[in-house]
Motif scaffolding. Structure first.
Motif, PDB file in Angstrom:
ATOM      1  N   THR A   3     -31.285 -58.425 -68.291  1.00 41.31           N
ATOM      2  CA  THR A   3     -32.568 -59.007 -67.946  1.00 41.31           C
ATOM      3  C   THR A   3     -33.076 -59.643 -69.502  1.00 41.31           C
ATOM      4  OG1 THR A   3     -33.939 -56.972 -68.144  1.00 41.31           O
ATOM      5  CG2 THR A   3     -33.096 -57.730 -66.091  1.00 41.31           C
ATOM      6  N   ASP A   8     -27.636 -64.680 -68.959  1.00 41.38           N
ATOM      7  CA  ASP A   8     -28.027 -65.708 -68.083  1.00 41.38           C
ATOM      8  C   ASP A   8     -26.834 -66.788 -67.765  1.00 41.38           C
ATOM      9  OD1 ASP A   8     -30.352 -64.235 -67.785  1.00 41.38           O
ATOM     10  OD2 ASP A   8     -31.484 -66.244 -68.803  1.00 41.38           O
ATOM     11  N   ASP A  35     -31.063 -66.491 -64.233  1.00 40.96           N
ATOM     12  CA  ASP A  35     -32.280 -66.758 -65.320  1.00 40.96           C
ATOM     13  C   ASP A  35     -33.290 -65.625 -65.599  1.00 40.96           C
ATOM     14  OD1 ASP A  35     -33.762 -68.118 -67.267  1.00 40.96           O
ATOM     15  OD2 ASP A  35     -34.308 -69.866 -66.100  1.00 40.96           O
ATOM     16  N   THR A  36     -33.392 -65.039 -66.426  1.00 43.04           N
ATOM     17  CA  THR A  36     -34.211 -64.097 -66.737  1.00 43.04           C
ATOM     18  C   THR A  36     -35.205 -64.340 -67.957  1.00 43.04           C
ATOM     19  OG1 THR A  36     -32.987 -62.826 -68.178  1.00 43.04           O
ATOM     20  CG2 THR A  36     -32.657 -62.286 -65.880  1.00 43.04           C
ATOM     21  N   PRO A  38     -38.319 -66.456 -69.720  1.00 42.80           N
ATOM     22  CA  PRO A  38     -39.240 -67.409 -69.428  1.00 42.80           C
ATOM     23  C   PRO A  38     -39.453 -68.529 -70.189  1.00 42.80           C
ATOM     24  CG  PRO A  38     -40.429 -65.538 -70.424  1.00 42.80           C
ATOM     25  CD  PRO A  38     -38.849 -65.160 -70.178  1.00 42.80           C
ATOM     26  N   ASP A  67     -37.372 -74.335 -72.180  1.00 42.24           N
ATOM     27  CA  ASP A  67     -36.915 -73.433 -71.683  1.00 42.24           C
ATOM     28  C   ASP A  67     -35.388 -73.204 -72.323  1.00 42.24           C
ATOM     29  OD1 ASP A  67     -36.745 -71.228 -69.897  1.00 42.24           O
ATOM     30  OD2 ASP A  67     -36.239 -72.456 -68.061  1.00 42.24           O
ATOM     31  N   SER A  71     -30.311 -72.015 -68.749  1.00 43.36           N
ATOM     32  CA  SER A  71     -31.473 -71.785 -68.052  1.00 43.36           C
ATOM     33  C   SER A  71     -31.508 -72.585 -66.835  1.00 43.36           C
ATOM     34  CB  SER A  71     -32.823 -72.339 -68.846  1.00 43.36           C
ATOM     35  OG  SER A  71     -33.783 -72.488 -68.171  1.00 43.36           O
ATOM     36  N   LYS A 131     -43.943 -72.063 -65.722  1.00 42.69           N
ATOM     37  CA  LYS A 131     -42.901 -71.465 -64.926  1.00 42.69           C
ATOM     38  C   LYS A 131     -41.547 -72.061 -64.840  1.00 42.69           C
ATOM     39  CE  LYS A 131     -45.447 -70.444 -60.938  1.00 42.69           C
ATOM     40  NZ  LYS A 131     -45.607 -70.574 -59.411  1.00 42.69           N
ATOM     41  N   ASP A 132     -40.619 -71.425 -64.849  1.00 40.07           N
ATOM     42  CA  ASP A 132     -39.273 -72.090 -64.607  1.00 40.07           C
ATOM     43  C   ASP A 132     -38.568 -71.923 -63.284  1.00 40.07           C
ATOM     44  OD1 ASP A 132     -37.890 -69.660 -64.311  1.00 40.07           O
ATOM     45  OD2 ASP A 132     -37.182 -69.431 -66.150  1.00 40.07           O
ATOM     46  N   ASN A 136     -39.801 -67.377 -63.474  1.00 37.71           N
ATOM     47  CA  ASN A 136     -40.056 -66.789 -64.745  1.00 37.71           C
ATOM     48  C   ASN A 136     -41.224 -67.352 -65.226  1.00 37.71           C
ATOM     49  OD1 ASN A 136     -37.644 -64.915 -64.502  1.00 37.71           O
ATOM     50  ND2 ASN A 136     -36.549 -66.875 -65.532  1.00 37.71           N
TER      51      ASN A 136
END
Length: 167
Positions: A3, A8, A35-36, A38, A67, A71, A131-132, A136
């Protein structure tokens, strides 16, 4: 999977259904993006934009959001007021609309520019939490500034020459 962002990327799961007698069904593949990490706010790009039509009053705030790859990307289609807020000195939010340029900038447009007569001067706080597409959200990034529109005033009675009042 880790994580911390180290794993990712795009993953594919392949499923082959088999019943109790050993008959196989059609193979299906499912692809997803793991994707972990942010998005990050680049405070060096923060701009406090003034309105020329409103006597140089603060009317807009913009900041670049990134990002890191790999991602899922920033979810520019879901920008709302939870992403960026301007907080008044009394702790209440300033009304406005959060938007984006759909590329890298997060924008907050004030409904009404701040006053330039000193009535809204004080310490303001900008809170940014983008946020993505994976959902995240990093911890909110805060930026404080002092909105000051009152020019300094010289007190003529305080002027002295060699310790004696100026007449």
């Amino acid at each position: 999977l880790a994580t911390d962002g180290s794993e990712d990327g795009v993953y594919t799961i392949t499923v082959i259904p088999i019943n109790a007698s050993g008959r196989r069904g059609d193979q299906l593949s499912f692809t997803f993006f793991y994707d972990t990490v942010p998005p990050e706010v680049d405070l060096d790009t923060l701009q406090l934009i003034t309105s020329q039509t409103a006597q140089n009053a603060l009317s807009e705030i913009s900041v670049v959001v990134r990002d890191e790859q790999p991602s899922s990307g920033i979810d520019w289609d879901e920008v709302d007021e939870s992403w960026i807020k301007l907080i008044r000195p009394d702790g209440k939010p300033v009304p406005g609309e959060a938007t984006s340029d759909k590329a890298e900038k997060l924008i907050f447009k004030l409904e009404v520019p701040l006053a330039t007569d000193g009535s809204q001067d004080g310490r303001y706080k900008i809170v940014i939490a983008p946020k993505d597409k994976a959902g995240n959200v990093g911890g909110p990034v805060e930026y404080e500034f002092y909105y000051d529109t009152t020019p300094p005033v010289i007190d003529p009675s305080s002027l002295t020459i060699n310790g004696k009042p100026l007449e």
